[in-house]
Design an enzyme around this catalytic site. Structure first.
Site, mmCIF file in Angstrom:
data_model
loop_
_atom_site.group_PDB
_atom_site.id
_atom_site.type_symbol
_atom_site.label_atom_id
_atom_site.label_comp_id
_atom_site.label_asym_id
_atom_site.label_seq_id
_atom_site.Cartn_x
_atom_site.Cartn_y
_atom_site.Cartn_z
ATOM 1 N N GLU A 12 -5.622 -8.084 -0.297
ATOM 2 C CA GLU A 12 -6.027 -7.322 1.305
ATOM 3 C C GLU A 12 -7.964 -7.650 0.526
ATOM 4 O O GLU A 12 -8.218 -6.936 0.169
ATOM 5 C CB GLU A 12 -5.560 -6.718 1.945
ATOM 6 C CG GLU A 12 -4.511 -6.829 2.781
ATOM 7 C CD GLU A 12 -4.037 -5.876 2.970
ATOM 8 O OE1 GLU A 12 -4.383 -5.500 3.748
ATOM 9 O OE2 GLU A 12 -2.546 -5.695 3.320
ATOM 10 N N GLU A 43 1.110 -1.455 -0.058
ATOM 11 C CA GLU A 43 0.318 0.293 0.460
ATOM 12 C C GLU A 43 0.669 1.558 -0.296
ATOM 13 O O GLU A 43 0.731 1.976 1.126
ATOM 14 C CB GLU A 43 -1.293 -0.331 1.338
ATOM 15 C CG GLU A 43 -1.975 -0.878 0.854
ATOM 16 C CD GLU A 43 -3.147 -0.753 2.202
ATOM 17 O OE1 GLU A 43 -3.691 0.018 2.812
ATOM 18 O OE2 GLU A 43 -4.369 -1.953 1.930
#
Ligand SMILES: *[C@@H]1O[C@H](CO)[C@@H](O)[C@H](O)[C@H]1NC(C)=O
Ligand SMILES: *[C@@H]1O[C@H](CO)[C@@H](O)[C@H](O)[C@H]1NC(C)=O
Ligand SMILES: *[C@@H]1O[C@H](CO)[C@@H](O)[C@H](O)[C@H]1NC(C)=O
Ligand SMILES: *[C@@H]1O[C@H](CO)[C@@H](O)[C@H](O)[C@H]1NC(C)=O
Length: 528
Positions: free
Chosen positions: A465, A363
């Site tokens: 995710e 991320e």
């Protein structure tokens, strides 16, 4: 059936069994194009996330004053907030007459110990004594690593912990005078009751960060080592987080429930185990070694995920940011240091039949992580993995939040076994609150985002995710099941596969183990 043909057919079936096993298990053999990763993240294990296991922080004194806490101080006498004029670079004043304090009235904590702190203002300067004045002025001008002049003690009223005095390094308390000027020259009384006392403030903490930096610095080096690391079976009354949160039994559970991989978040300090830089503590490497042994035993693939890069790539607690700052990728040295971590991990685990993929960074976030920095890093990181393994997949996430599905095409084109990762957390898209809205969003918007990342002849696509959680109030078990199935159906189209967040979590819906054990989901959903 004759003896010969039955031997032949059993040989044949065991041959098929073996090759199937190999192709499903190991990335080093040519991968079956129909093979997909069905993984679960081991979140909150080797990189702390408070919400995965809140009790881990219970032993910290003043655990509401950790690095990255965002404090506001309101003078009880004037009702105004301490404020960094212009957001920093100038005086600290107490002129903020607002019911809702803004960015200039927020002080980010750097914790020295349980009572002693530095305060960082909006413009990133540290609050300190005015070195040019008469010794009692308070300013926010220092951009340097804070020293003695920038170090303050918070004294709390034991009857009301948010009623405080602030002791400056000159030995005097801060006080607010009639003209909103703040000075450190109150020798004052000890009482707490007087609402006319210019040295007393109401303190409010508006942010709590609970990552690896917070827990290790919160406990301090010795205690943190005891709480986090495995100690070879030695008796202890502390948590030993790495030894107990994820154990061999969990790998058995994962494999018995029809999953074929784990994604394991790690922090950059793992590469200098057993003596990582302050405040991190050694021992996570040993835990990762164990994970590989268990993965091999239960025939699970491993995706190593560099979740916390040096400097923090997104400012969030789970990238081990100290105070929300995002400093990854700014310098060549920092990028090289990150490549070195990848090289270390690739070298160490390349020979394990369970190493399936290395994810270069988790991320990365705009604007800190520029596309230029990412491009440079992804190319160098890819090469670092390839120096040790020709077969491990290399995963490169697009930037979270901005989610530009095609931004990595120039980077990944031509790189064999490259994968683009995209994460889907619908609970942060607070625009819909019914079950059906959420499910429609999956089949509509999420499906098209995923389609954009999934290119023929391009890198594979990975939903690294996702969670069975949303903002819907009073959703039933059946609602959660429907939502899980919808996501699985859409994310199942990812050409590399998916990974649920997470195996264990204090929010039950983020714990795949809980969902399985409570009959919300089972492997009939994901086996095909
Ligand atoms: C603070 O703001 C309120 C509302 O704008 C105003 O009525 C009040 O007089 C102000 N107080 C001071 C001390 O400036
Ligand atoms: C906290 O740090 C300050 C400054 O280094 C030191 O004077 C003080 O004794 C420390 N307090 C505790 C409780 O360790
Ligand atoms: C020191 O300077 C501050 C302004 O920075 C002023 O308010 C204060 O009165 C001065 N103190 C003395 C003792 O001169
Ligand atoms: C799995 O879930 C389905 C419903 O989704 C149910 O019919 C089935 O009995 C479950 N299987 C097991 C082994 O629990």
């Amino acid at each position: 059936m004759s003896l010969i043909s039955s031997i032949r057919s059993s040989l044949l079936s065991s041959f098929y069994g073996l090759s199937l096993l190999l192709s499903f298990y190991r990335g080093t053999v040519d991968v079956d194009p129909n093979f997909r990763i069905r993984a679960v993240n081991l979140g909150g294990w080797l990189v702390t996330e408070g919400r995965a296991k809140p009790t881990l922080f219970d032993g910290i004194i003043n655990s509401d004053l950790l690095d990255g806490s965002q404090l506001q101080f309101k003078s009880v006498k004037t009702g105004k907030y301490l404020c960094a004029e212009q957001g920093g670079g100038s005086l600290i004043v107490a002129n903020a007459n607002r019911t809702d304090p803004q960015l200039w009235e927020i002080f980010r904590v750097w914790r020295i110990n349980e009572t002693t702190f530095n305060f960082r203002v909006y413009g990133d300067q540290f609050v300190g004594l005015d070195r040019n004045g008469n010794g009692s002025g308070i300013v926010a001008v220092s951009d340097q690593t804070p020293g003695k002049s920038e170090t303050f003690v918070i004294l709390r009223n034991s009857d009301d912990l948010n009623r405080v005095r602030i002791l400056a390094p000159n030995g005097y308390y801060l006080q607010v005078n009639a003209e909103d000027v703040v000075t450190a020259d109150w020798a004052g009384s000890d009482g707490w009751e007087d609402d006319d006392d210019p040295s007393v403030f109401e303190m409010k903490n508006t942010e709590r960060m609970e990552g690896e930096f917070q827990i290790t610095n919160g406990y301090g080096p010795e205690e943190a080592a005891r709480v986090m690391r495995s100690r070879g079976g030695e008796e202890s009354d502390v948590e030993e987080h790495w030894n107990s949160f994820i154990v061999e039994e969990d790998f058995k559970f994962i494999s018995e429930n029809g999953l074929n991989a784990v994604r394991i978040p790690v922090g950059w300090w793992i590469a200098s185990d057993p003596t990582p830089p302050w405040p991190f503590v050694g021992g996570s490497l040993e835990a990762l070694d164990n994970a590989f042994l268990w993965a091999e035993k239960y025939k699970l693939n491993v995706i190593i995920d560099l979740h916390a890069a040096p400097g923090s790539q997104n400012g969030w607690e789970h990238s081990a940011s100290r105070d929300g700052s995002q400093e990854w990728g700014i310098t060549e040295e920092n990028i090289q240091q990150t490549v070195d971590v990848i090289e270390f991990l690739a070298a160490r685990y390349a020979k394990s039949p369970s190493l399936y993929a290395v994810e270069l960074i988790n991320e990365p976030l705009y604007p800190g992580a520029t596309i230029e920095a990412l491009t440079k890093y992804y190319k160098a990181g890819y090469d670092a993995v390839r120096r040790h393994s020709s077969t491990a997949f290399v995963i490169m996430p697009i930037r979270q939040r901005t989610l530009q599905p095609r931004e990595l095409i120039p980077v990944t084109s031509g790189l064999s076994r490259s994968v683009v990762d995209i994460h889907f957390y619908n609970m942060f898209e607070d625009s819909f609150d019914t079950v059906q809205d959420n499910i429609d969003f999956i089949y509509g918007h999420r499906a098209s985002q995923l389609k954009e990342v999934t290119m023929s002849n391009g890198p594979l696509s990975f939903v690294g995710e996702w969670v069975d959680e949303w903002d819907v109030e009073e959703a039933s078990k059946e609602d959660y099941q429907k939502y899980f199935k919808a996501q699985l159906e859409v994310y199942g189209r990812a050409t590399f596969g998916w990974a649920y967040w997470s195996l264990k979590h204090s929010n039950n819906h983020l714990s795949l183990q809980w969902l399985i054990n409570n009959g919300y989901v089972n492997q009939t959903l994901w086996q095909y």
